[in-house]
Design an enzyme around this catalytic site. Structure first.
Site, mmCIF file in Angstrom:
data_model
loop_
_atom_site.group_PDB
_atom_site.id
_atom_site.type_symbol
_atom_site.label_atom_id
_atom_site.label_comp_id
_atom_site.label_asym_id
_atom_site.label_seq_id
_atom_site.Cartn_x
_atom_site.Cartn_y
_atom_site.Cartn_z
ATOM 1 N N LYS A 20 0.819 -1.213 0.000
ATOM 2 C CA LYS A 20 0.000 0.000 0.000
ATOM 3 C C LYS A 20 0.853 1.264 0.000
ATOM 4 O O LYS A 20 0.501 2.241 -0.651
ATOM 5 C CB LYS A 20 -0.968 0.003 1.183
ATOM 6 C CG LYS A 20 -2.057 -1.050 1.038
ATOM 7 C CD LYS A 20 -3.060 -1.001 2.177
ATOM 8 C CE LYS A 20 -4.115 -2.083 2.016
ATOM 9 N NZ LYS A 20 -5.019 -2.155 3.169
ATOM 10 N N LYS B 33 -6.273 -11.618 -5.479
ATOM 11 C CA LYS B 33 -7.449 -11.789 -4.633
ATOM 12 C C LYS B 33 -8.550 -10.779 -4.968
ATOM 13 O O LYS B 33 -8.267 -9.680 -5.463
ATOM 14 C CB LYS B 33 -7.067 -11.723 -3.153
ATOM 15 C CG LYS B 33 -6.688 -10.351 -2.683
ATOM 16 C CD LYS B 33 -6.563 -10.257 -1.161
ATOM 17 C CE LYS B 33 -6.355 -8.802 -0.822
ATOM 18 N NZ LYS B 33 -5.810 -8.464 0.437
ATOM 19 N N LYS C 119 -11.621 -4.782 -2.633
ATOM 20 C CA LYS C 119 -12.457 -3.588 -2.746
ATOM 21 C C LYS C 119 -11.781 -2.529 -3.594
ATOM 22 O O LYS C 119 -12.437 -1.697 -4.199
ATOM 23 C CB LYS C 119 -12.693 -2.985 -1.354
ATOM 24 C CG LYS C 119 -13.539 -3.810 -0.443
ATOM 25 C CD LYS C 119 -13.617 -3.111 0.930
ATOM 26 C CE LYS C 119 -13.985 -4.072 2.020
ATOM 27 N NZ LYS C 119 -13.546 -3.619 3.344
HETATM 28 P P1 TYM Z 1 -10.714 -5.857 5.298
HETATM 29 O O1 TYM Z 1 -11.728 -4.798 5.539
HETATM 30 O O2 TYM Z 1 -9.732 -5.676 4.200
HETATM 31 O O3 TYM Z 1 -11.442 -7.236 5.046
HETATM 32 C C1 TYM Z 1 -12.405 -7.736 5.947
HETATM 33 C C2 TYM Z 1 -12.304 -9.247 6.060
HETATM 34 O O4 TYM Z 1 -12.477 -9.847 4.772
HETATM 35 C C3 TYM Z 1 -11.387 -10.718 4.502
HETATM 36 N N1 TYM Z 1 -11.123 -10.697 3.060
HETATM 37 C C4 TYM Z 1 -11.129 -11.782 2.277
HETATM 38 N N2 TYM Z 1 -11.350 -13.078 2.553
HETATM 39 C C5 TYM Z 1 -11.298 -13.936 1.517
HETATM 40 N N3 TYM Z 1 -11.049 -13.570 0.239
HETATM 41 C C6 TYM Z 1 -10.818 -12.279 -0.084
HETATM 42 N N4 TYM Z 1 -10.589 -11.932 -1.342
HETATM 43 C C7 TYM Z 1 -10.858 -11.310 0.967
HETATM 44 N N5 TYM Z 1 -10.691 -9.969 1.011
HETATM 45 C C8 TYM Z 1 -10.857 -9.605 2.301
HETATM 46 C C9 TYM Z 1 -10.237 -10.170 5.321
HETATM 47 O O5 TYM Z 1 -9.263 -11.148 5.557
HETATM 48 C C10 TYM Z 1 -10.943 -9.715 6.580
HETATM 49 O O6 TYM Z 1 -11.132 -10.808 7.466
HETATM 50 N N6 TYM Z 1 -7.320 -5.133 8.900
HETATM 51 C C11 TYM Z 1 -8.600 -5.739 8.605
HETATM 52 C C12 TYM Z 1 -9.735 -5.250 9.468
HETATM 53 C C13 TYM Z 1 -9.494 -5.304 10.939
HETATM 54 C C14 TYM Z 1 -9.621 -6.432 11.783
HETATM 55 C C15 TYM Z 1 -9.348 -5.968 13.100
HETATM 56 C C16 TYM Z 1 -9.964 -7.768 11.556
HETATM 57 C C17 TYM Z 1 -9.142 -4.247 11.722
HETATM 58 N N7 TYM Z 1 -9.061 -4.646 13.044
HETATM 59 C C18 TYM Z 1 -9.382 -6.834 14.208
HETATM 60 C C19 TYM Z 1 -9.988 -8.617 12.670
HETATM 61 C C20 TYM Z 1 -9.717 -8.150 13.971
HETATM 62 C C21 TYM Z 1 -8.968 -5.422 7.161
HETATM 63 O O7 TYM Z 1 -8.507 -4.484 6.582
HETATM 64 O O8 TYM Z 1 -9.954 -6.198 6.639
#
Ligand code: TYM
Length: 341
Positions: free
Chosen positions: A111, A206, A209
């Site tokens: 990023k 993958k 968003k």
């Molecule tokens: P984020 O918002 O990018 O994604 C949310 C969740 O979706 C999962 N994910 C996927 N799983 C399978 N295939 C994909 N293509 C895919 N894209 C996204 C992510 O693994 C995630 O579980 N840093 C985290 C958010 C966060 C968080 C936390 C999670 C902040 N604090 C504490 C757990 C506990 C994030 O950016 O997720």
């Protein structure tokens, strides 16, 4: 009861990867564990963003959690920034986090490169410390996430261990604390299938968003026609028949896996049904299964967003419950770190 926490960033629209990798699994855990699910708005400002959109996306994401089956009689749902302890803990943890740990994070490297290196915000670097705070604040046992969050989870575990060593045990006892470890070491819960849902236009990257083309993902709120169109035009290959686990056929493996989860079938059942199919036969089958799975979620989403006071009430109650747990952790850590409390 053991505790589970997780969150999604309110950026862009929630897609099938977020759902199959994370949210769908949260729903399965809420009967067994004490669960807290948050909308991580503080993480969403680490990249340039539109304030108007953040506000809307935060509410929409909360509504989608409920629409996907998160049940507020079992789980607490809240907005991360409504519980101030997340930022408090992040600062306290920052002082025990070596910069090197953060600089080597894959997501930071990717990023920040996109942001032009030196121009990337400080918060992009410290992002994993905030995530560790989200988890450690609640003494979480398990964190259900997709594969891409594994490295961040690892950092949260290392950080918990480090703070326990630096400030826990006898040192804490001398300061009037209970002694022992301050933080619990959390475990990631990464699903067998769906942990890494791939892009519809490239089976080797993958679903995300931030990908520029909306054709690359299925959003949970996409209409039936749009889903049909995206699947019709998605990337496939010219092999005969369908199969899992062929490294030369990442798209095939991905689409079969998606079909497997949304149809609720086993891998063997999917193979039995689809191994001799052509793409022309499989695509409509996949479309119907995805649409059938998502349409009740979309109906519930409309109902929830139609009544805005309801959502506010849910989020206020969630934040109150979370604050209660979080303040104990902050107090303990401050005591152990020698603050005059
Ligand atoms: P984020 O918002 O990018 O994604 C949310 C969740 O979706 C999962 N994910 C996927 N799983 C399978 N295939 C994909 N293509 C895919 N894209 C996204 C992510 O693994 C995630 O579980 N840093 C985290 C958010 C966060 C968080 C936390 C999670 C902040 N604090 C504490 C757990 C506990 C994030 O950016 O997720």
């Amino acid at each position: 009861r053991k505790r589970v926490v997780s969150g999604v960033q309110p950026t862009g629209s929630i897609h099938l990867g977020n759902y199959l990798g994370a949210i769908k699994n949260w729903v399965a855990l809420q009967d067994t564990y004490e669960t807290l699910f948050f909308i991580v708005d503080l993480h969403a400002i680490t990249l340039p963003y539109d304030p108007q959109e953040l506000r809307k996306a935060t509410r929409d994401t909360a509504a989608l959690y409920l629409a996907c089956g998160v049940d507020i009689s079992k789980a607490s749902v809240f907005v991360q920034s409504h519980v101030r302890a997340h930022v408090d803990l992040m600062w306290l943890l920052s002082s025990s986090t070596p910069i090197g740990w953060l600089q080597k994070m894959t997501q930071f490297k990717e990023k920040s490169r996109k942001e032009g290196g030196e121009n990337a915000s400080v918060s992009l670097l410290t992002y994993p410390v905030l995530m560790a705070a989200d988890i450690l604040l609640y003494k979480s046992d398990f964190v259900p996430v997709g594969e891409d969050q594994k490295q961040h989870l690892e950092l949260a575990r290392d950080l918990a261990q480090r703070v326990n060593n630096l400030y826990g045990g006898r040192k804490w006892k001398k300061l009037g604390g209970r002694g022992g470890s301050i933080f619990k070491i959390p475990e990631p819960l990464i699903p067998q299938v769906g942990a890494r849902v791939m892009s519809l236009t490239d089976g080797r990257s993958k679903m995300s968003k931030s990908a520029p083309s909306d054709q690359s993902r299925i959003n949970l709120l996409d209409s039936k026609d749009l889903i049909a169109d995206k699947i019709k035009r998605c990337k496939t290959d010219s092999f005969v028949g369908l199969e899992y686990d062929n490294a030369e056929r990442p798209e095939c493996n991905n689409l079969l896996s998606v079909y497997q989860i949304v149809s609720g079938k086993t891998k063997d059942e999917v193979m039995e049904e689809c191994k001799d199919m052509s793409w022309g036969t499989f695509k409509p089958l996949l479309t119907d299964a995805v649409v059938e799975h998502l349409s009740p979620i979309q109906v519930r989403y409309q109902e929830i967003t139609a009544e805005s006071a309801y959502l506010d009430k849910v989020l206020t109650e969630g934040a109150d419950k979370a604050t209660e747990i979080a303040e104990v952790t902050i107090r303990n850590l401050k005591q152990a770190m020698g603050f005059y409390i």
